[in-house]
Scaffold this motif. Structure first.
Motif, PDB file in Angstrom:
ATOM      1  N   GLY A  68       0.822  -1.216   0.000  1.00  0.00           N
ATOM      2  CA  GLY A  68       0.000   0.000   0.000  1.00  0.00           C
ATOM      3  C   GLY A  68       0.845   1.251   0.000  1.00  0.00           C
ATOM      4  O   GLY A  68       0.560   2.210  -0.718  1.00  0.00           O
ATOM      5  N   LEU A  69       1.893   1.257   0.799  1.00  0.00           N
ATOM      6  CA  LEU A  69       2.769   2.435   0.863  1.00  0.00           C
ATOM      7  C   LEU A  69       3.558   2.609  -0.424  1.00  0.00           C
ATOM      8  O   LEU A  69       3.781   3.742  -0.869  1.00  0.00           O
ATOM      9  CB  LEU A  69       3.716   2.324   2.051  1.00  0.00           C
ATOM     10  N   ASP A  70       3.994   1.501  -1.023  1.00  0.00           N
ATOM     11  CA  ASP A  70       4.736   1.595  -2.279  1.00  0.00           C
ATOM     12  C   ASP A  70       3.881   2.158  -3.405  1.00  0.00           C
ATOM     13  O   ASP A  70       4.379   2.842  -4.293  1.00  0.00           O
ATOM     14  CB  ASP A  70       5.284   0.221  -2.694  1.00  0.00           C
ATOM     15  N   GLY A  71       2.566   1.901  -3.354  1.00  0.00           N
ATOM     16  CA  GLY A  71       1.670   2.374  -4.392  1.00  0.00           C
ATOM     17  C   GLY A  71       1.067   3.732  -4.092  1.00  0.00           C
ATOM     18  O   GLY A  71       0.300   4.277  -4.876  1.00  0.00           O
ATOM     19  N   PHE A  72       1.404   4.300  -2.967  1.00  0.00           N
ATOM     20  CA  PHE A  72       0.792   5.560  -2.537  1.00  0.00           C
ATOM     21  C   PHE A  72       1.476   6.751  -3.139  1.00  0.00           C
ATOM     22  O   PHE A  72       2.601   6.944  -3.253  1.00  0.00           O
ATOM     23  CB  PHE A  72       0.834   5.635  -0.992  1.00  0.00           C
TER      24      PHE A  72
END
Length: 72
Positions: A68-72
């Protein structure tokens, strides 16, 4: 909220024991223990994913947060 079966509770307790054993082994590493609250239906989804992928609940949550953080 639906009542859990005794066998589900025993499985949950066993999984928690295994995770606690892993957490003890991780002491001294770069990990921080935290408490997370989430709705029961979301936790059921996490548990289903973890079982499907053959990983612990903790590992599944870490993977989902990282993705999720990588895609944020």
């Amino acid at each position: 909220m639906a009542r859990r079966k005794i066998t589900e509770e025993a499985e949950t307790n066993q999984e928690q024991t295994e995770e606690d054993d892993q957490d003890t082994a991780d002491q001294g590493s770069d990990r921080t223990q935290l408490t997370q609250r989430m709705p029961d239906d979301l936790l059921d989804d996490v548990d289903e994913l973890a079982e499907t992928m053959g990983m612990s609940r903790n590992a599944a949550i870490n993977m989902l947060v990282k993705r999720g953080l990588d895609g944020f």
